[in-house]
Design a protein around this motif. Structure first.
Motif, PDB file in Angstrom:
ATOM      1  N   GLY A  82       4.180   5.298  -6.876  1.00 55.42           N
ATOM      2  CA  GLY A  82       3.330   5.572  -8.034  1.00 55.42           C
ATOM      3  C   GLY A  82       3.248   4.462  -9.056  1.00 55.42           C
ATOM      4  O   GLY A  82       3.151   3.282  -8.728  1.00 55.42           O
ATOM      5  N   LYS A 136       2.259  -0.298 -10.012  1.00 56.18           N
ATOM      6  CA  LYS A 136       0.964  -0.764 -10.523  1.00 56.18           C
ATOM      7  C   LYS A 136       1.179  -2.074 -11.275  1.00 56.18           C
ATOM      8  O   LYS A 136       1.887  -2.108 -12.287  1.00 56.18           O
ATOM      9  CB  LYS A 136       0.343   0.286 -11.442  1.00 56.18           C
ATOM     10  N   ILE A 159       0.832  -1.206   0.000  1.00 52.29           N
ATOM     11  CA  ILE A 159       0.000   0.000   0.000  1.00 52.29           C
ATOM     12  C   ILE A 159       0.863   1.251   0.000  1.00 52.29           C
ATOM     13  O   ILE A 159       0.637   2.194  -0.778  1.00 52.29           O
ATOM     14  CB  ILE A 159      -0.953   0.005   1.214  1.00 52.29           C
ATOM     15  N   PHE A 161       1.299   4.263  -3.150  1.00 52.61           N
ATOM     16  CA  PHE A 161       1.058   5.700  -3.004  1.00 52.61           C
ATOM     17  C   PHE A 161       2.341   6.526  -3.086  1.00 52.61           C
ATOM     18  O   PHE A 161       2.316   7.653  -3.575  1.00 52.61           O
ATOM     19  CB  PHE A 161       0.342   5.983  -1.673  1.00 52.61           C
TER      20      PHE A 161
END
Length: 292
Positions: A260, A264, A253, A257
């Protein structure tokens, strides 16, 4: 122990695990290679613990045979951290943390061998579930195959030194063991760097690297360890094990954040991660039921 003491300890434990989860982020942010990074980490951690023992006026004297055992395990700790940070360098924080969660699998296999007892059916089932999750991650994120393998190797090392420490901690205070392990890791890494030419320009730290390395060695290693040990006075082993399993969750997590787009991943990765982390959470429940 009253209600407030227990919940304060629980919050402290969660904060400690959150700090541990942040180590992967620091590994990604620090620009120097993994070998030099770990050398600085064990140097700072060992020095910080030495200062802590000096302030607390704790004697760290142990028999020479024990000291050699602690320092020998420290070499394994150093190898574990090198593999962990190298995995981050060649893949992502998320991939590395999920791969590291397979420590549960290695422990389920190696602990019965070390203590000469049979594998339980629960251990086998959880192990198979973890293998399935790792297979999915390999399948959908194969471009990170090297990072996955390094993460798995780091998990194996972590499992071995955790099993060894679980026996040693019964006779010696954990912080003292850790101090000698940090010095053992420092000596082992220094020898490797001496013969491989690791003491080179890569040792140079810019301002941000210096700040991050100091945080990694002092707060994320020495301080977090002392905090993690302290809460065990008010919390049971089962609670501690469950909360510790949140480390990769917190880390993933935070990475999403803070780092970035590089963190993903594909849906297949998250499916595999959920399977692995789910099995890791189920494992303490199964062990508790079996041992009840």
């Amino acid at each position: 122990m009253n209600f407030f003491e227990r919940h304060r300890s629980l919050l402290t434990l969660h904060f400690t695990v959150l700090i541990w989860g942040f180590t992967g982020i620091l590994g990604s942010l620090i620009s120097i290679p993994a070998l030099q990074l770990v050398w600085y980490r064990v140097l700072i951690a060992g020095a910080t613990l030495a200062v802590y023992h000096w302030i607390a006026k704790k004697s760290v004297g142990v028999p020479a045979s024990q000291m050699l055992k602690f320092m020998g395990i420290g070499v394994l700790v150093g190898l574990h951290w090198y593999l962990f940070f190298e995995a981050i360098k060649v893949s992502t924080v998320s991939v590395t943390l999920v791969s590291l969660s397979s420590m549960t699998l290695f422990t389920a296999i190696l602990e019965p061998i070390y203590y000469r007892r049979k594998l339980s059916i629960g251990d086998i089932i959880v192990g198979l579930i973890i293998i399935l999750g790792i297979y999915l991650i390999f399948k959908f994120e194969f471009q990170y195959w090297l990072g996955i393998l390094l993460g798995l190797a780091a998990a194996a090392c972590a499992s071995i030194f955790s099993i060894l420490n679980s026996k040693l901690v019964k006779t010696t205070e954990p912080s003292i063991i850790t101090q000698y392990e940090m010095f053992g890791a420092l000596i082992g890494l220094s020898i490797v760097m001496l013969f491989s030419g690791g003491f080179n320009a890569d040792m140079a730290l810019n301002v941000s690297d210096f700040v991050f390395v100091f945080i990694l060695g002092s707060i994320c290693t020495a301080l977090a360890y002392v905090m993690g040990v302290a809460v065990m006075k008010n919390l049971g082993a089962f609670t501690v094990a469950l909360v510790n399993n949140l480390e990769p969750v917190y880390g993933i997590i935070l990475a999403f954040f803070i780092l970035g787009s590089t963190e993903k991943m594909s849906l297949g990765f998250y499916a595999g991660a959920i399977i692995v982390l789910g099995a890791v959470f189920i494992y303490p429940l199964i062990r508790k039921k079996i041992n009840a």
